[in-house]
Design a protein around this motif. Structure first.
Motif, PDB file in Angstrom:
ATOM      1  N   ASP B  46       0.837  -1.209   0.000  1.00 49.12           N
ATOM      2  CA  ASP B  46       0.000   0.000   0.000  1.00 49.12           C
ATOM      3  C   ASP B  46       0.865   1.251   0.000  1.00 49.12           C
ATOM      4  N   VAL B  47       1.901   1.226   0.831  1.00 52.59           N
ATOM      5  CA  VAL B  47       2.801   2.386   0.924  1.00 52.59           C
ATOM      6  C   VAL B  47       3.482   2.633  -0.421  1.00 52.59           C
ATOM      7  N   LEU B  50       0.838   4.045  -2.744  1.00 49.97           N
ATOM      8  CA  LEU B  50       0.537   5.437  -2.370  1.00 49.97           C
ATOM      9  C   LEU B  50       1.675   6.368  -2.762  1.00 49.97           C
ATOM     10  N   LYS B  51       2.906   5.877  -2.541  1.00 45.01           N
ATOM     11  CA  LYS B  51       4.087   6.683  -2.877  1.00 45.01           C
ATOM     12  C   LYS B  51       4.094   6.979  -4.366  1.00 45.01           C
ATOM     13  N   THR B  54       1.199   9.433  -5.187  1.00 46.66           N
ATOM     14  CA  THR B  54       1.448  10.819  -4.767  1.00 46.66           C
ATOM     15  C   THR B  54       2.590  11.438  -5.571  1.00 46.66           C
ATOM     16  N   TYR B  56       3.361  10.648  -8.612  1.00 46.56           N
ATOM     17  CA  TYR B  56       2.832  10.933  -9.956  1.00 46.56           C
ATOM     18  C   TYR B  56       1.976  12.205  -9.942  1.00 46.56           C
ATOM     19  N   LEU B  57       1.142  12.301  -8.901  1.00 51.23           N
ATOM     20  CA  LEU B  57       0.288  13.500  -8.795  1.00 51.23           C
ATOM     21  C   LEU B  57       1.129  14.761  -8.642  1.00 51.23           C
ATOM     22  N   TRP B 187      -6.411   5.817  -4.540  1.00 48.80           N
ATOM     23  CA  TRP B 187      -5.073   5.731  -5.124  1.00 48.80           C
ATOM     24  C   TRP B 187      -4.895   4.418  -5.885  1.00 48.80           C
TER      25      TRP B 187
END
Lengths: 183, 217
Positions: B46-47, B50-51, B54, B56-57, B187
């Protein structure tokens, strides 16, 4: 040489007991060491895993919060992607009669032919009322629409309601179907 | 009782109790460690996700992204909007030398979803009838322009009557739109813009409706 044991039988038993005692003590120490070492190892591993799990959970929460802060941007991205998917889908499936119309325009290039009515459908069906100014225009037109080259993409051609007018012109209805994949 | 026997019994009891404790305690601890390991693996995944999401965003420029969304929304609008369509079709008709006499949205099609065509992937369309006058060549050019306009349209039928005065006919179009899809963006389902997407975006160089002759097929 003769050995004479003068000790009483009770002392002989104590020797056996001492041996048993040694075995029990050795066993107890060994089992205790193994038990304690294993227990300690498990506790250390559990504690280490627990610490790592706590750390990584905190990291996950921080990243999730960061992602939530960018939720508007993420929503824009999803919208963009959905639109692009929709556009791609429409571009490949939408109806198009342009190619048919262009071919019909080519057919009209023959001199002395006019279309009184045209009906063009996206499935390739066309219905045309044709007027030819004379026999030669009619022949040229019919030769073109029934030629082997044209037949590759224009089929099921029927000419109906053919009329020879007093002024020498021809009227007829033409129906046919374009194979859009071959245009 | 014999003192030696008591000591021996105590030692035996110690060994037995340690073995019992091992049988009771160890499996529980091992299971707890295995469960933690599994949770750790899942959380680590998950981390990582998420990494990636985020990062990419963060790499996306908000203004550029908003501009791109505006452009694709011009191509495939969120709703059945008619104002831009009428103006756009009029402009195209004028450019082709065709007179647009009438634009007909069937009653109720704008206000309700009764006449909507479900195209798939969430895309919907409404039929629009155009009454036009002009030469067949001009009309062919008009249909061609409609087909390559910025906003996605499709021409389905053409009826042309040379006997009319002035000559003209009707053109049946379908107008596409994609209603916004509701829902929380997670995400896990966050997309990325591929090279093919960028290439497609490059074909929409303006947000103005009907101004692009760029072929989209």
């Amino acid at each position: 040489m003769i050995e004479i044991n003068l000790l009483p039988p009770k002392n002989l038993l104590s020797k056996k007991e001492a041996a048993l005692r040694r075995r029990l003590v050795t066993g107890a120490i060994s089992v205790s060491i193994i038990f304690l070492v294993t227990l300690a190892s498990l506790l250390v591993i559990e504690s280490y895993w627990d610490r790592r799990l706590t750390d990584i959970s905190v990291q996950k929460q921080q990243l999730a919060a960061q992602f939530s802060a960018d939720a508007a941007k993420a929503a824009q991205l999803v919208k963009l992607k959905n639109k692009l998917m929709g556009i791609r889908m429409v571009q490949t499936t939408r109806p198009d009669i342009t190619a048919i119309l262009k071919k019909l325009t080519d057919f009209r290039s023959i001199g002395g032919v006019t279309y009184a009515l045209e009906e063009v459908s996206v499935n390739g069906n066309v219905s045309i009322k044709v007027n030819c100014q004379d026999q030669s225009a009619f022949n040229a037109y019919v030769d073109q629409i029934t030629s082997p080259t044209t037949a590759k993409f224009f089929n099921n051609v029927t000419l109906t309601a053919m009329t020879l007018n007093a002024d020498g012109t021809f009227n007829f209805d033409l129906t046919g179907q374009f194979d859009k994949s071959k245009l | 009782m014999n003192r030696n026997l008591i000591i021996n019994m105590l030692l035996g009891s110690l060994i037995a109790s340690e073995l019992v404790a091992a049988v009771v305690v160890f499996p529980g601890k091992v299971n707890s460690i295995l469960a933690m390991n599994e949770e750790l693996t899942t959380t680590a995944k998950d981390v990582a996700g998420l990494k990636q999401a985020t990062t990419y965003l963060n790499s996306l420029d908000e203004k550029i992204l908003a501009g791109q969304v505006d452009r694709v929304t011009a191509v495939l609008p969120d709703e059945k909007k008619t104002s831009g369509l009428v103006t756009g079709l009029n402009d195209l008709a004028a450019a082709s030398g065709v007179i647009l006499k009438d634009i007909n949205f069937s009653p109720g099609l704008i206000a309700s979803s009764s006449g909507d065509i479900d195209v798939g992937s969430g895309v919907k369309a409404i039929p629009v009838g155009l009454s036009v006058s002009g030469e067949l060549t001009s009309l062919t050019d008009f249909v061609s322009r409609v087909q390559t306009a910025t906003q996605l349209l499709g021409a389905t039928d053409l009826n042309y009557n040379l006997a009319d005065n002035p000559a003209g006919g009707t053109v049946s179009l379908i107008v596409y739109y994609l209603p916004p899809q509701n829902g929380v963006t997670s995400w896990q389902s966050m997309p990325t813009i591929s090279e093919a997407d960028k290439k497609l975006l490059g074909t929409f160089s303006s947000v103005d409706l009907f101004t692009l002759p760029t072929p989209q097929r």
